[in-house]
Design an enzyme around this catalytic site. Sequence first.
Site, short mmCIF file in Angstrom:
data_model
loop_
_atom_site.label_atom_id
_atom_site.label_comp_id
_atom_site.label_asym_id
_atom_site.label_seq_id
_atom_site.Cartn_x
_atom_site.Cartn_y
_atom_site.Cartn_z
N PRO A 1 0.78 -1.23 0.00
CA PRO A 1 0.00 0.00 0.00
C PRO A 1 0.82 1.29 0.00
O PRO A 1 1.85 1.39 0.69
CB PRO A 1 -0.84 -0.10 1.29
CG PRO A 1 -0.19 -1.15 2.11
CD PRO A 1 0.47 -2.09 1.16
N ASN A 2 0.33 2.23 -0.78
CA ASN A 2 0.86 3.60 -0.86
C ASN A 2 2.18 3.72 -1.62
O ASN A 2 2.66 4.83 -1.82
CB ASN A 2 0.99 4.24 0.53
CG ASN A 2 -0.34 4.27 1.25
OD1 ASN A 2 -1.32 4.73 0.67
ND2 ASN A 2 -0.40 3.75 2.46
N ASN B 1 8.07 -5.69 -1.04
CA ASN B 1 7.99 -4.60 -0.08
C ASN B 1 6.52 -4.52 0.33
O ASN B 1 5.71 -3.89 -0.36
CB ASN B 1 8.45 -3.28 -0.72
CG ASN B 1 8.44 -2.15 0.31
OD1 ASN B 1 7.89 -2.30 1.41
ND2 ASN B 1 9.03 -1.02 -0.05
N HIS C 1 12.85 -2.70 2.00
CA HIS C 1 12.25 -1.46 2.51
C HIS C 1 13.11 -0.30 2.05
O HIS C 1 14.34 -0.33 2.24
CB HIS C 1 12.15 -1.48 4.04
CG HIS C 1 11.22 -2.55 4.51
ND1 HIS C 1 9.87 -2.46 4.32
CD2 HIS C 1 11.47 -3.76 5.06
CE1 HIS C 1 9.31 -3.57 4.77
NE2 HIS C 1 10.26 -4.38 5.22
C1 DQA Z 1 8.27 0.86 3.82
C2 DQA Z 1 8.36 1.04 5.34
C3 DQA Z 1 7.03 0.77 5.99
O1 DQA Z 1 7.13 0.93 7.40
C4 DQA Z 1 5.98 1.75 5.49
O2 DQA Z 1 4.72 1.47 6.04
C5 DQA Z 1 5.92 1.78 4.00
C6 DQA Z 1 7.16 1.71 3.23
C7 DQA Z 1 9.60 1.22 3.12
O3 DQA Z 1 9.73 0.86 1.95
O4 DQA Z 1 10.45 1.88 3.71
O5 DQA Z 1 4.86 1.97 3.41
O6 DQA Z 1 8.01 -0.51 3.56
#
Ligand code: DQA
Length: 143
Positions: free
Chosen positions: A9-10, A73, A99
């Site tokens: 997500p996002n 991820n 990440h």
């Molecule tokens: C993430 C780290 C996660 O904690 C966060 O919720 C993300 C992105 C990263 O790529 O650093 O959405 O996975």
Amino acid sequence: MKILVINGPNLHLLGIREPDIYGRETYKDVCLKIKTHAENAGVEVEIFQSNHEGAIVDKIGESYGVFDGIVINPAAYTHTSIAILDALKAVSIPAVEVHISDVNEREEFRRVSYAGMACVHSIVGHGTDGYLEAIDYLKETLK
Ligand code: DQA
């Protein structure tokens, strides 16, 4: 060799989303960078992004017998999703967790990674280059 790259997500909002943490590259830029790198490495790659936990679980299940490796991820689901952990365990395809940010240097709740428990390797805090490193890692270890 076929590798599936999964983004949670996002991550489709990269470029807009908290650029001080995630950088200014757009999601489209990152996908292109991954595809170019994979092509140069002689690896076939498919990139999948979803904001929905169940869709990610479905995609992992469908990858059985299709992909040799997974780069994942799971974004926020990293820290909450036992369903994604179980899906990775179920298909038993070697998976590398990525990440973009250094989750160990952020809020306490980001230090737990359920998905990571089913992964052979984790790359954390290397920015979007982490995806490329994960592909290289799988290429090296799967050959
Ligand atoms: C993430 C780290 C996660 O904690 C966060 O919720 C993300 C992105 C990263 O790529 O650093 O959405 O996975």
